[in-house]
Each structure stands twice: as C-alpha cells, then as structure tokens.
Design an enzyme around this catalytic site. Structure first.
Site, PDB file in Angstrom:
ATOM      1  CG  ASP A 108      59.442  45.085  35.415  1.00  0.00           C
ATOM      2  OD1 ASP A 108      58.873  44.357  36.244  1.00  0.00           O
ATOM      3  OD2 ASP A 108      60.193  44.644  34.543  1.00  0.00           O
ATOM      4  CG  ASP A 128      57.647  40.990  37.625  1.00  0.00           C
ATOM      5  OD1 ASP A 128      57.787  42.227  37.630  1.00  0.00           O
ATOM      6  OD2 ASP A 128      58.002  40.277  36.685  1.00  0.00           O
TER       7      ASP A 128
END
Length: 503
Positions: free
Chosen positions: A78, A277
């Site tokens: 992430d 992201d």
C-alpha cells in the site's frame, strides 16, 4: 471465511533480486479482495490511520517474514499508508482458517517485544470492520531481504480483515503509536538505515490485468518496464495542508473511441490533486469527470460505491487518457481492457449475454480523488519520499527482463527523469466533496435489479446488444446472497456491498 467464487489465494513464492543499493521483488496479484479499507476517522473528524479504500476487486501482495525463526506471510502493498501490521495466529478469524495469506505467532518468535499492549487499532468503513491488538517490535525481512531488526509492527489480535498491510508511504502519515513524537522508523526508513537502499524511493510496476505478477524495486528503476519519457512531478499538499502522501496534479482526462474520436471529460483549466495509491483498487475521480466517464459507458450505480457495465466492454478498442503536470507533463493511456473487471452478475442474471462486470471507477470518497490500480496498471511510477517527488511514464506491459535496473542514488535526481513538470493542483472543495455523481441508479422491482444505463460514447460493436434489463436475485446453498443479489440488498438499505464476504 467465505470468498467469492474464483478467488485466488496468494502464493508464497517470490523472486527477489538484490544488489548494492536496491531490492527487487515480485508483487503478486490476487482476486478478489473481500474487504473495504478506508481511513480511520476520529470523533473530531480528523484522520489518523491512512489506509485507503480497496473494495472487492483486485489487490497486490508482497511476501515478508516476521520473527525468529522467520514466519512467512503475504501482505497488501500500500503506497497510500505507512504502517506494517500482520494478523496474529491467535485471532479468532485466523483460528477458523480465515487468514489465507499467513499468520504470525508472537509466542514462537524469540525476538518479539511488545511495546504498547492494546495500543494498535485500525477501524475501517464497513460495520464492525476493525483490526486491533498490540504495537510490538520484531525482526522482519521484505521479499527475502537482509533482516531488519526491531521493526515496529501492529499485531492484530482482534481481526476482521483476513491479512495485513505493508504501507510504504511517508512516516509522518503513520497511525497513532506510542512514539513520543508520533513517528517511528517505518519499513522505508529502516530499508535505508540498514543500507539496503540509498534513498527512500522505489518504483512500482503492477503490469496489466491479465498478468499474475508485477514488481516493486526499492531503491531502483527498471528502464525496460516503461516507454517514452519518465517525467517527475512535484508532490502536492494533502488535505492536512502539507506533503505527506503521493498527491500529484492531474490536468486532463479524456476518452478516445475505436474511431479515434476523443471526448474531453475534464473541464478547461482542470488541476486536481490526485493520490497515487496501490492500496485502492478503483480510480476515484471528481464527480464531474466520473459522471461523464460513467455515462459514456452506460454504467449504473448498484450501491456502496460499485458500478457495473456489460462485461463485453472489456474488449472495446478504446483508451482513457490522463495528463499530469501541465506544460512539460506526461500523459498515461489506459486501455478499457484494464478497467472492466470482476464479474458481478452472471449472464443468466443480466440482460446482456456477456454478463455484468465491475466498472473500475467511482466518485471521490471523503473528498479524496485517488488513482488506484485501474490506473496504476498502465503506469510506471517512481515514488521518491526523500524529495517529495513522483515520476510517471507509460508502462510497457509484460516485460520480463531485469537487465537494466538503475540504482536510485543519494541526492535529488531520479535516474532517467530529465523533465520536471510544475503545475500545481488543489484538493476537492468541501462543498463539492458532498455532491452526488449524476449516474443512473439501478432500481428494484420485487426481487429483481433493473439496469438502465445507456452508453453515450461510440463503443462500436459492443453496443449492439441491449445494455438494460433485469438481474434476478439468487441465493447460494449456504443462504448467502450471491453477487447478483447483494447490490439489490444495498439498494434496499440493508448495508451490503456488492460481493462483501460474510463471516
């Protein structure tokens, strides 16, 4: 744990290539993810655990080890968060066999040390979606790296999510923890301090939707994985007013159909800060751009932030183009085949014989505009934490060579990035963040879901079949509504997301 049909469990095989200054490892694709991760929100409205959304689409995992002797796990990679946390083997969900990417047993590690008992807690959007436990330190490796000792981690003892997360963002964006100044050495900090990399920077190559693996290179760039120029973009201030995440300036979005006709989707003068992201599966665009794109494909809202189009649209010869940085910037072209994803409605429950598939876009969540995996699969991205810069180029799909890796040195330059764009962007104004996108909502007639979207783009032969109809709700033998029925429940206010797993 109940997984959607066709779920692929993460494999515990990994290719690690290391050399002085960089560490390359596989990023393995998994489908589908059955959880929605969003920022933890405090009672005063502030956010302190920046783990971004990832719905029931695809996710990308890397292999790590924790403890002495080493225990192997896979965790979501992430770029939008900064903490490493893992599921404890004693968590009830794991004891029931629900932790399909591995678990961590603190009692089996001789180097495990609790530093804040009960202090770790992350809460997500779905009702009851919370992971909590202890802050601790232990020895870890990342994809077969040299050991990193005394890495702070969260160990989730009370677990809703089936596996952990490795955040590789700014340490200033970490969740609440016992450190006096609110910041502890992150995985990225420790990769640098251990001498594994020279700079807190890495490059990400997810590869295309059909590929099983991509790669991340900590401290390096693979020049065989992109085409054209690698363009550096200065990072923009986030919602907090300073640079702590990978926000860059998006200046244009357009769609080009199979005839070469281009439709501009963003207004003149568009300059929006968007977050790069990997922890978000969808691409979340401002309402005006998202509505234009969704209506162009005839997408319909089935509830809980999910939108559906006929699965045959994955075969369209069309491209969504994103431009960044204004003059001297870069444009990334995303084929439609990379954004039409998981089957939500089988053909027998959908008017179009190809079935209904997830449309990999949505409106902003909480005022955040995010370029997630449905964008990142087509981009080669360099994330430079040390200098507050991201660099983008068009990804070259399915390249397997590893012969041209350039080490990212100490300093400020990014190897191969000869151009720096300068345009600045803004966050979505609060008033606009609360607006609803102008996209048709699926309606309910009895136990059936009626889809009413009609494409406005020229989609060629793909539009010859009807794009509207009825999808009937069905139930599995276990009594759990299937993917066709769950959206109906959402529309009826029952709070179920399409494809959410039931424990």
């Amino acid at each position: 744990m109940h997984l959607l049909a066709g779920a692929a469990i993460a494999a515990f095989t990994s290719t690690c290539l290391a050399s002085p200054g960089y560490l390359k490892l596989d990023v393995e694709r998994r489908a589908p993810l059955d959880r929605r991760l969003v920022r933890r929100q405090n009672s005063d409205g502030s956010f302190d655990a920046p783990v971004t959304q990832n719905t029931n689409k695809l996710e990308y995992l890397v292999n790590i080890t924790v403890g002495t002797p080493a225990q192997r796990l896979a965790v979501t990679l992430d770029t939008g968060s900064s903490d490493l946390w893992v599921p404890a083997a004693s968590a009830p969900l794991c004891r029931k066999g629900g932790c399909d990417a591995g678990t961590f047993d603190p009692s089996a590690s001789s180097t495990y040390n609790v530093i804040d008992e009960g202090g770790f807690n992350i809460t997500y959007a779905a009702p009851g979606d919370s992971d909590a436990g202890d802050w601790a330190t232990d020895t870890i490796t990342v994809g077969g790296s040299d050991p990193i000792r005394d890495q702070q981690i969260g160990v989730a003892l009370s677990l809703f999510d089936s596996h952990g997360v490795m955040g590789v963002g700014f340490d200033t964006n970490e969740a609440n923890n016992p450190s006096p100044d609110g910041v502890y050495p992150s995985v990225m900090d420790n990769l640098q301090s251990a001498g594994i990399i020279n700079r807190k920077a890495y490059s990400l190559y997810l590869n295309d939707l059909q590929a099983n693996k991509g790669s991340i290179i900590f401290g390096g760039i693979d020049t065989t994985k992109y085409t054209g120029d690698l363009v550096a973009l200065p990072l923009q201030a986030g919602p907090e007013g300073y640079v702590s995440e990978f926000y860059v300036t998006l200046t244009s979005v357009s769609f080009t159909d199979h005839t070469g006709q281009t439709t501009q989707l963003s207004p003149e003068g568009y300059a929006q800060s968007v977050l790069l992201d990997s922890g978000t599966s969808q691409t979340l665009l401002t309402d005006d751009v998202f509505s234009a794109l969704a209506n162009g494909f005839g997408a319909v809202d089935i509830g809980q932030g999910s939108y559906v189009v006929p699965c045959k649209f994955a075969g369209i010869n069309g491209t969504i183009s994103y431009s960044f940085g204004g003059d001297g910037g870069v444009t990334i072209d995303v084929p439609v085949s990379q954004v039409v994803g998981n089957l939500e409605f089988p053909p027998e429950n959908f008017a179009d014989k190809s079935g209904g598939c997830d449309f990999g876009f949505g409106p902003p969540i909480g005022g955040f505009s995010i370029l997630g995996d449905t964008f990142l699969r087509s981009a080669y991205v360099v994330y430079d934490i040390s200098n507050g810069v991201a660099a983008l180029a068009q990804a070259a799909e399915n390249r397997t060579s590893t012969s041209s890796i350039a080490v990212i040195p100490t300093g400020t330059t990014i190897p191969g990035a000869s151009v720096t764009a300068t345009a600045t962007g803004t966050q979505i104004p609060d008033a606009q963040a609360t607006e609803e996108p102008a996209v048709p909502t699926a309606s309910v007639q009895g136990t059936s879901l009626v889809l009413t979207g009609t494409p406005t783009f020229n989609l060629g032969a793909a539009t010859t079949a009807a794009a509207t109809g009825t999808a009937a709700a069905t139930t599995t033998s276990s009594g759990r509504a299937n993917a066709a029925a769950a959206p109906t429940a959402a529309l009826l206010g029952l709070g179920l997301a399409a494809g959410v797993m039931v424990l």
